[in-house]
Design a protein around this motif. Structure first.
Motif, PDB file in Angstrom:
ATOM      1  N   ASP A 123      44.726 -59.217  40.301  1.00  0.00           N
ATOM      2  CA  ASP A 123      44.467 -58.489  39.057  1.00  0.00           C
ATOM      3  C   ASP A 123      43.347 -59.136  38.256  1.00  0.00           C
ATOM      4  N   LEU A 124      42.193 -59.228  38.882  1.00  0.00           N
ATOM      5  CA  LEU A 124      40.976 -59.757  38.256  1.00  0.00           C
ATOM      6  C   LEU A 124      39.790 -59.062  38.901  1.00  0.00           C
ATOM      7  N   PRO A 125      38.997 -58.318  38.123  1.00  0.00           N
ATOM      8  CA  PRO A 125      37.834 -57.643  38.713  1.00  0.00           C
ATOM      9  C   PRO A 125      36.831 -58.656  39.260  1.00  0.00           C
ATOM     10  N   LEU A 126      36.445 -58.496  40.518  1.00  0.00           N
ATOM     11  CA  LEU A 126      35.490 -59.399  41.153  1.00  0.00           C
ATOM     12  C   LEU A 126      34.526 -58.600  42.018  1.00  0.00           C
ATOM     13  N   THR A 127      33.244 -58.852  41.863  1.00  0.00           N
ATOM     14  CA  THR A 127      32.255 -58.263  42.756  1.00  0.00           C
ATOM     15  C   THR A 127      32.159 -59.126  44.012  1.00  0.00           C
ATOM     16  N   HIS A 128      31.524 -58.582  45.037  1.00  0.00           N
ATOM     17  CA  HIS A 128      31.301 -59.369  46.254  1.00  0.00           C
ATOM     18  C   HIS A 128      30.421 -60.578  45.953  1.00  0.00           C
ATOM     19  N   GLN A 129      29.477 -60.432  45.028  1.00  0.00           N
ATOM     20  CA  GLN A 129      28.609 -61.557  44.671  1.00  0.00           C
ATOM     21  C   GLN A 129      29.405 -62.660  43.990  1.00  0.00           C
ATOM     22  N   GLU A 130      30.311 -62.295  43.097  1.00  0.00           N
ATOM     23  CA  GLU A 130      31.132 -63.307  42.424  1.00  0.00           C
ATOM     24  C   GLU A 130      32.031 -64.030  43.422  1.00  0.00           C
ATOM     25  N   LEU A 131      32.550 -63.296  44.404  1.00  0.00           N
ATOM     26  CA  LEU A 131      33.368 -63.931  45.433  1.00  0.00           C
ATOM     27  C   LEU A 131      32.513 -64.876  46.276  1.00  0.00           C
ATOM     28  N   ALA A 132      31.271 -64.480  46.539  1.00  0.00           N
ATOM     29  CA  ALA A 132      30.355 -65.362  47.265  1.00  0.00           C
ATOM     30  C   ALA A 132      30.070 -66.626  46.454  1.00  0.00           C
ATOM     31  N   ASN A 133      29.926 -66.465  45.141  1.00  0.00           N
ATOM     32  CA  ASN A 133      29.677 -67.624  44.287  1.00  0.00           C
ATOM     33  C   ASN A 133      30.862 -68.601  44.299  1.00  0.00           C
ATOM     34  N   LEU A 134      32.058 -68.067  44.469  1.00  0.00           N
ATOM     35  CA  LEU A 134      33.258 -68.905  44.527  1.00  0.00           C
ATOM     36  C   LEU A 134      33.365 -69.667  45.840  1.00  0.00           C
ATOM     37  N   THR A 135      32.814 -69.107  46.909  1.00  0.00           N
ATOM     38  CA  THR A 135      32.920 -69.731  48.227  1.00  0.00           C
ATOM     39  C   THR A 135      31.648 -70.474  48.612  1.00  0.00           C
ATOM     40  N   GLU A 153      25.843 -61.668  51.863  1.00  0.00           N
ATOM     41  CA  GLU A 153      25.832 -61.019  53.168  1.00  0.00           C
ATOM     42  C   GLU A 153      26.939 -61.572  54.073  1.00  0.00           C
ATOM     43  N   VAL A 154      27.107 -62.891  54.071  1.00  0.00           N
ATOM     44  CA  VAL A 154      28.144 -63.523  54.898  1.00  0.00           C
ATOM     45  C   VAL A 154      29.530 -63.095  54.432  1.00  0.00           C
ATOM     46  N   ILE A 155      29.727 -63.091  53.118  1.00  0.00           N
ATOM     47  CA  ILE A 155      31.024 -62.719  52.555  1.00  0.00           C
ATOM     48  C   ILE A 155      31.324 -61.244  52.826  1.00  0.00           C
ATOM     49  N   GLN A 156      30.319 -60.388  52.699  1.00  0.00           N
ATOM     50  CA  GLN A 156      30.532 -58.961  52.958  1.00  0.00           C
ATOM     51  C   GLN A 156      30.964 -58.719  54.400  1.00  0.00           C
ATOM     52  N   ARG A 157      30.361 -59.440  55.358  1.00  0.00           N
ATOM     53  CA  ARG A 157      30.744 -59.276  56.766  1.00  0.00           C
ATOM     54  C   ARG A 157      32.196 -59.720  56.993  1.00  0.00           C
ATOM     55  N   ALA A 158      32.558 -60.847  56.370  1.00  0.00           N
ATOM     56  CA  ALA A 158      33.922 -61.354  56.519  1.00  0.00           C
ATOM     57  C   ALA A 158      34.930 -60.410  55.875  1.00  0.00           C
TER      58      ALA A 158
END
Length: 231
Positions: free
Chosen positions: A167-179, A184-189
């Motif tokens: 329950d937290l809005p996250l974009t793919h870019q924000e998730l990439a920033n966390l990892t 591109e790598v995160i989107q494939r995964a």
């Protein structure tokens, strides 16, 4: 799953609430910048704050996310003239209690019970940071993503019929920033996880349908809630 360890937070809240004003900030507001002097600490009453920094090449990293009912003690406590080593930015609309740093430190020094809680809070934060580093080093970018999703479930998870809603809005870019990976790598995964039915994504919120798949892949240690989180 929205459980919080309130002991240090509660002690500070009870002591300072009547003497300090509540500050409201909008999403995407920068609370403090890297190298700013530390004049105040904050109690996060509501919302989420991302702590991180921007590399000189422009890559943004999110070190951790603090959610409601937690203190923000992002500096070397009891150090003379401290400064921030990274920046803090609101992910959502937030409410904070701003406390003078010197008054906070005096309060801690004069109250042994508060000092004990502060020590426990800081030692837990240290272990948590070590565990996150371990996950990223041992499991690589994909395993790091799985670990972050598990931690998001722990910090923001809500049980639903579909699985665990983060329950937290996250974009793919924000998730990439966390990892610390690329988008591109995160989107494939993430695409691979969606195709396997492990997760779904709707309106910037992830639902983890099979958390055991993620845990088995990274050899999850099933840490206590206090350790398994992004804060």
């Amino acid at each position: 799953m929205n459980r919080h360890k309130l002991s240090l937070y509660s002690l500070l809240f009870q002591h300072f609430f009547e003497h300090e004003t509540i500050q409201k900030i909008k999403a995407n507001t920068v609370l403090f910048q890297e190298k700013d002097p530390v004049n105040h600490i904050f109690l996060l009453l509501k919302g989420s704050i991302a702590l991180g920094r921007i590399h000189m090449r422009g890559k943004e990293f999110i070190l951790k996310i603090i959610n409601g009912h937690e203190p923000l003690l992002e500096y070397r406590v009891f150090n003379q003239n401290p400064h921030y080593h990274y920046s803090g930015k609101a992910i959502t609309d937030c409410e904070l209690l701003m406390i003078n740093r010197e008054q906070f430190e005096n309060f801690v020094q004069q109250n042994p019970s508060v000092m004990v809680e502060l020590t426990e809070y800081l030692s837990t934060s240290y272990i948590k940071a070590q565990m996150k580093c371990q996950d990223l080093i041992m499991n690589g970018k994909k395993g790091g993503l799985y670990s972050i999703l598990i931690r998001l479930c722990s910090s923001y998870g809500v049980a639903t019929d579909e699985g665990i809603l983060i329950d937290l809005p996250l974009t793919h870019q924000e998730l990439a920033n966390l990892t610390y990976g690329t988008r591109e790598v995160i989107q494939r995964a993430l695409k691979e996880l969606r195709e396997k039915g492990v997760i779904s994504y709707d309106q910037q919120k992830f639902t983890v349908k099979d958390i055991n798949y993620l845990k088995e892949d990274v050899d999850c240690q099933n840490c206590a809630y206090e350790i398994c989180g992004l804060n």
